[in-house]
Design an enzyme around this catalytic site. Structure first.
Site, PDB file in Angstrom:
ATOM      1  N   HIS A   1       0.480  -0.871  -0.264  1.00  0.00           N
ATOM      2  CA  HIS A   1       0.322  -0.033   0.086  1.00  0.00           C
ATOM      3  C   HIS A   1       1.056   1.673   0.142  1.00  0.00           C
ATOM      4  O   HIS A   1       0.499   2.450  -0.591  1.00  0.00           O
ATOM      5  CB  HIS A   1      -0.526   0.426   1.302  1.00  0.00           C
ATOM      6  CG  HIS A   1      -2.590  -0.487   0.806  1.00  0.00           C
ATOM      7  ND1 HIS A   1      -3.333  -0.492   1.281  1.00  0.00           N
ATOM      8  CD2 HIS A   1      -2.277  -1.823   0.401  1.00  0.00           C
ATOM      9  CE1 HIS A   1      -3.913  -2.238   0.859  1.00  0.00           C
ATOM     10  NE2 HIS A   1      -3.802  -2.185   0.113  1.00  0.00           N
TER      11      HIS A   1
ATOM     12  N   GLY B   1       4.821   6.221  -4.257  1.00  0.00           N
ATOM     13  CA  GLY B   1       6.012   5.530  -4.246  1.00  0.00           C
ATOM     14  C   GLY B   1       6.338   4.843  -2.852  1.00  0.00           C
ATOM     15  O   GLY B   1       5.591   5.139  -2.133  1.00  0.00           O
TER      16      GLY B   1
ATOM     17  N   HIS C   1      -1.914 -12.884  -0.643  1.00  0.00           N
ATOM     18  CA  HIS C   1      -3.238 -13.348  -0.111  1.00  0.00           C
ATOM     19  C   HIS C   1      -3.728 -15.096   0.780  1.00  0.00           C
ATOM     20  O   HIS C   1      -4.090 -15.499   0.865  1.00  0.00           O
ATOM     21  CB  HIS C   1      -4.219 -13.221  -0.578  1.00  0.00           C
ATOM     22  CG  HIS C   1      -5.008 -11.861  -0.852  1.00  0.00           C
ATOM     23  ND1 HIS C   1      -5.747 -11.426  -1.529  1.00  0.00           N
ATOM     24  CD2 HIS C   1      -4.521 -10.789   0.050  1.00  0.00           C
ATOM     25  CE1 HIS C   1      -6.074 -10.183  -2.305  1.00  0.00           C
ATOM     26  NE2 HIS C   1      -4.903 -10.073  -0.797  1.00  0.00           N
ATOM     27  N   THR C   2      -1.834 -15.174   0.365  1.00  0.00           N
ATOM     28  CA  THR C   2      -1.665 -16.620   1.062  1.00  0.00           C
ATOM     29  C   THR C   2      -1.990 -16.589   2.182  1.00  0.00           C
ATOM     30  O   THR C   2      -1.908 -18.435   3.270  1.00  0.00           O
ATOM     31  CB  THR C   2      -0.598 -17.959   0.397  1.00  0.00           C
ATOM     32  OG1 THR C   2      -0.249 -18.594   1.305  1.00  0.00           O
ATOM     33  CG2 THR C   2       0.997 -16.689   0.120  1.00  0.00           C
TER      34      THR C   2
ATOM     35  N   ASP D   1       2.983 -20.200   0.654  1.00  0.00           N
ATOM     36  CA  ASP D   1       3.150 -20.910   0.037  1.00  0.00           C
ATOM     37  C   ASP D   1       1.776 -21.258  -1.027  1.00  0.00           C
ATOM     38  O   ASP D   1       1.662 -19.907  -1.037  1.00  0.00           O
ATOM     39  CB  ASP D   1       2.381 -22.541   1.035  1.00  0.00           C
ATOM     40  CG  ASP D   1       1.206 -22.507   1.379  1.00  0.00           C
ATOM     41  OD1 ASP D   1       0.946 -21.274   0.836  1.00  0.00           O
ATOM     42  OD2 ASP D   1       0.847 -23.534   2.291  1.00  0.00           O
TER      43      ASP D   1
HETATM   44  C1  HEM Z   1      -6.035  -7.038  -6.982  1.00  0.00           C
HETATM   45  C2  HEM Z   1      -5.811  -6.543  -5.701  1.00  0.00           C
HETATM   46  C3  HEM Z   1      -5.828  -6.864  -4.560  1.00  0.00           C
HETATM   47  C4  HEM Z   1      -6.877  -6.759  -4.104  1.00  0.00           C
HETATM   48  C5  HEM Z   1      -8.623  -6.414  -4.640  1.00  0.00           C
HETATM   49  C6  HEM Z   1      -6.766  -6.493  -2.612  1.00  0.00           C
HETATM   50  C7  HEM Z   1      -7.350  -6.891  -2.010  1.00  0.00           C
HETATM   51  C8  HEM Z   1      -7.460  -6.403  -0.056  1.00  0.00           C
HETATM   52  C9  HEM Z   1      -8.552  -6.603   1.107  1.00  0.00           C
HETATM   53  C10 HEM Z   1      -9.582  -6.233   0.592  1.00  0.00           C
HETATM   54  C11 HEM Z   1      -7.825  -6.980   2.125  1.00  0.00           C
HETATM   55  C12 HEM Z   1      -8.579  -7.626   3.346  1.00  0.00           C
HETATM   56  C13 HEM Z   1      -8.465  -5.886   3.880  1.00  0.00           C
HETATM   57  C14 HEM Z   1      -9.045  -6.519   5.292  1.00  0.00           C
HETATM   58  O1  HEM Z   1     -10.625  -6.798   5.533  1.00  0.00           O
HETATM   59  O2  HEM Z   1      -8.541  -6.111   7.020  1.00  0.00           O
HETATM   60  C15 HEM Z   1      -6.736  -7.845   1.901  1.00  0.00           C
HETATM   61  C16 HEM Z   1      -6.036  -8.555   2.370  1.00  0.00           C
HETATM   62  C17 HEM Z   1      -4.495  -8.519   1.825  1.00  0.00           C
HETATM   63  N1  HEM Z   1      -3.258  -8.640   0.808  1.00  0.00           N
HETATM   64 FE1  HEM Z   1      -4.498  -7.501  -0.772  1.00  0.00          FE
HETATM   65  N2  HEM Z   1      -5.436  -6.987  -2.392  1.00  0.00           N
HETATM   66  C18 HEM Z   1      -5.152  -6.541  -3.455  1.00  0.00           C
HETATM   67  C19 HEM Z   1      -3.375  -7.018  -3.965  1.00  0.00           C
HETATM   68  C20 HEM Z   1      -3.092  -7.618  -2.326  1.00  0.00           C
HETATM   69  C21 HEM Z   1      -1.488  -7.155  -3.096  1.00  0.00           C
HETATM   70  C22 HEM Z   1      -0.424  -7.141  -4.125  1.00  0.00           C
HETATM   71  C23 HEM Z   1      -0.448  -7.638  -1.984  1.00  0.00           C
HETATM   72  C24 HEM Z   1       0.597  -7.819  -1.426  1.00  0.00           C
HETATM   73  C25 HEM Z   1       2.153  -8.075  -2.519  1.00  0.00           C
HETATM   74  C26 HEM Z   1      -1.651  -7.868  -0.776  1.00  0.00           C
HETATM   75  C27 HEM Z   1      -1.541  -8.318   0.469  1.00  0.00           C
HETATM   76  C28 HEM Z   1      -2.342  -8.019   1.555  1.00  0.00           C
HETATM   77  C29 HEM Z   1      -2.495  -9.317   2.374  1.00  0.00           C
HETATM   78  C30 HEM Z   1      -0.868  -9.643   3.104  1.00  0.00           C
HETATM   79  C31 HEM Z   1      -3.408  -9.612   3.014  1.00  0.00           C
HETATM   80  C32 HEM Z   1      -3.847  -9.510   4.676  1.00  0.00           C
HETATM   81  C33 HEM Z   1      -3.449  -8.434   5.810  1.00  0.00           C
HETATM   82  C34 HEM Z   1      -3.511  -8.878   7.337  1.00  0.00           C
HETATM   83  O3  HEM Z   1      -4.083  -9.527   7.189  1.00  0.00           O
HETATM   84  O4  HEM Z   1      -3.037  -7.760   7.974  1.00  0.00           O
HETATM   85  N3  HEM Z   1      -2.644  -7.504  -1.357  1.00  0.00           N
HETATM   86  N4  HEM Z   1      -6.234  -6.982   0.373  1.00  0.00           N
END
Ligand code: HEM
Length: 329
Positions: A64, A70, A193-194, A254
């Site tokens: 983010h 950047g 999201h793994t 994974d």
């Molecule tokens: C299509 C693109 C993406 C969408 C729409 C998206 C959306 C989201 C949303 C809505 C959450 C849940 C937030 C919550 O309710 O707490 C989430 C969690 C997460 N996202 Fe994404 N995300 C995207 C791409 C990415 C990318 C590229 C990364 C990292 C390289 C990422 C890493 C994470 C991680 C690690 C979580 C878990 C966070 C936690 O457990 O604290 N996401 N994402």
């Protein structure tokens, strides 16, 4: 713009961008803070051991941060009364977890004691994310160092740079391509999201309110939908309710996420679309079959991410505290 003016401007832009890349290096702190990586390893290990949500939290913060102005630690600036809203205030950043911010603050405090005024918060975020990904089973990738911390953090700059879970695949692809990513980079990055979790409100419509007359999104595995309904039963009164992004190996980095997608176990609409769209499905199938292929693509995409909008020289500073600009002291 007039032709005679265009050339010097182009030259300036070219030299500015190559300057930025030239300044970053793996051993940027070798002389000024030789223990940087060891300190990071210790702080991160201790935090992750005590709070396993840290890895996902820090990885999301890194992403983010880099997508908006950047990789410059603009995401860390704390809101201040009477000042315009900062990046952290944007609704899409509201759920960024405190454990991720905490590990960065702890690392900065430790580093300020050992090498005062030396290591930028932007570099701390990048190394924290890399170290944590590796710690929970993911690949080790290169993080070049020497980023400076930025001078700008505005909530108004966030919109349009981060995808939402209800976006169409066309919009997601456009958004990632605008940052210089390929479709394969995008599919690999979302593989983050793994690990981690998602709050019920992000997928509530898929399990209760899909469309008039249809309760559940038909692309969702029915047993999974039922389990999610049970988990999220009182999410409106308890908005902290959340589900693991990868129900089979929530804490391990994974390729299970891609296997899940092929079995209707994608939590968010944006996850599910990856397995359905003709442009992304073959890549999902490839990563589901081969963790090696996923890790190689994730490595390359994360190395790209770390270079986005990097500030060097006078375009940035090394903040004394990660949550405020130095000039505010
Ligand atoms: C299509 C693109 C993406 C969408 C729409 C998206 C959306 C989201 C949303 C809505 C959450 C849940 C937030 C919550 O309710 O707490 C989430 C969690 C997460 N996202 Fe994404 N995300 C995207 C791409 C990415 C990318 C590229 C990364 C990292 C390289 C990422 C890493 C994470 C991680 C690690 C979580 C878990 C966070 C936690 O457990 O604290 N996401 N994402």
């Amino acid at each position: 713009m007039d032709a005679p003016l265009l050339l010097p401007v182009l030259l300036l832009l070219l030299s500015a961008s190559s300057f930025a890349t030239a300044k970053l290096s793996e051993n940027y702190y070798a002389k000024t803070c030789p223990d940087f990586l060891n300190i990071m390893q210790d702080v991160v290990f201790e935090k992750q051991r005590d709070q396993q949500a840290t890895a996902a939290a820090a990885l999301r913060i890194f992403f983010h941060d880099c997508m908006v102005t950047g990789c410059d630690a603009s995401i860390l600036i704390a809101p201040m009364e009477g000042k315009p809203k900062v990046e952290k205030d944007a609704d899409i950043n509201e759920a960024l977890s405190g454990d991720g911010f905490d590990v960065i603050i702890r690392a900065k405090m430790e580093l300020e004691m050992k090498c005062p005024g030396t290591v930028s918060c932007a570099d701390i975020i990048a190394v924290a994310a890399r170290t944590l990904v590796k710690m929970v089973g993911g690949p080790y990738y290169k993080v070049l160092l020497g980023r400076k911390d930025g001078f700008v953090s505005q909530a108004s700059l966030v919109e349009g740079n981060l995808a939402r879970s209800n976006f169409s695949m066309d919009t997601m692809i456009k958004m990632f391509e605008a940052k210089g990513y390929t479709i394969e980079d995008m599919v690999a990055l979302v593989g983050a999201h793994t690990i981690g979790f998602t709050h019920c409100k992000e997928f509530a419509n898929r399990i209760w309110d899909y469309k008039p007359g249809v309760q559940t999104d038909p692309t969702l595995n029915p047993k999974y939908a039922k389990a999610l309904r049970r988990l999220c039963a009182n999410y409106t009164t308890n908005p902290g309710k959340a589900a693991f992004n990868d129900p089979f190996s929530a804490g391990t980095f994974d390729n299970q996420y891609y296997k899940n997608l092929l079995n209707g176990l994608g939590l968010m609409t944006s996850d599910t679309l990856l397995a359905m769209d003709h442009r992304t499905r073959p890549i999902v199938v490839k990563f589901a079959k081969s963790q090696k292929a996923f890790f190689a693509a994730f490595t390359s995409a994360m190395e790209k991410t770390g270079q986005i909008g990097v500030k060097t020289g006078k375009n940035g500073e090394v903040r004394d505290r990660c949550d405020r600009f130095n000039l505010e002291e």
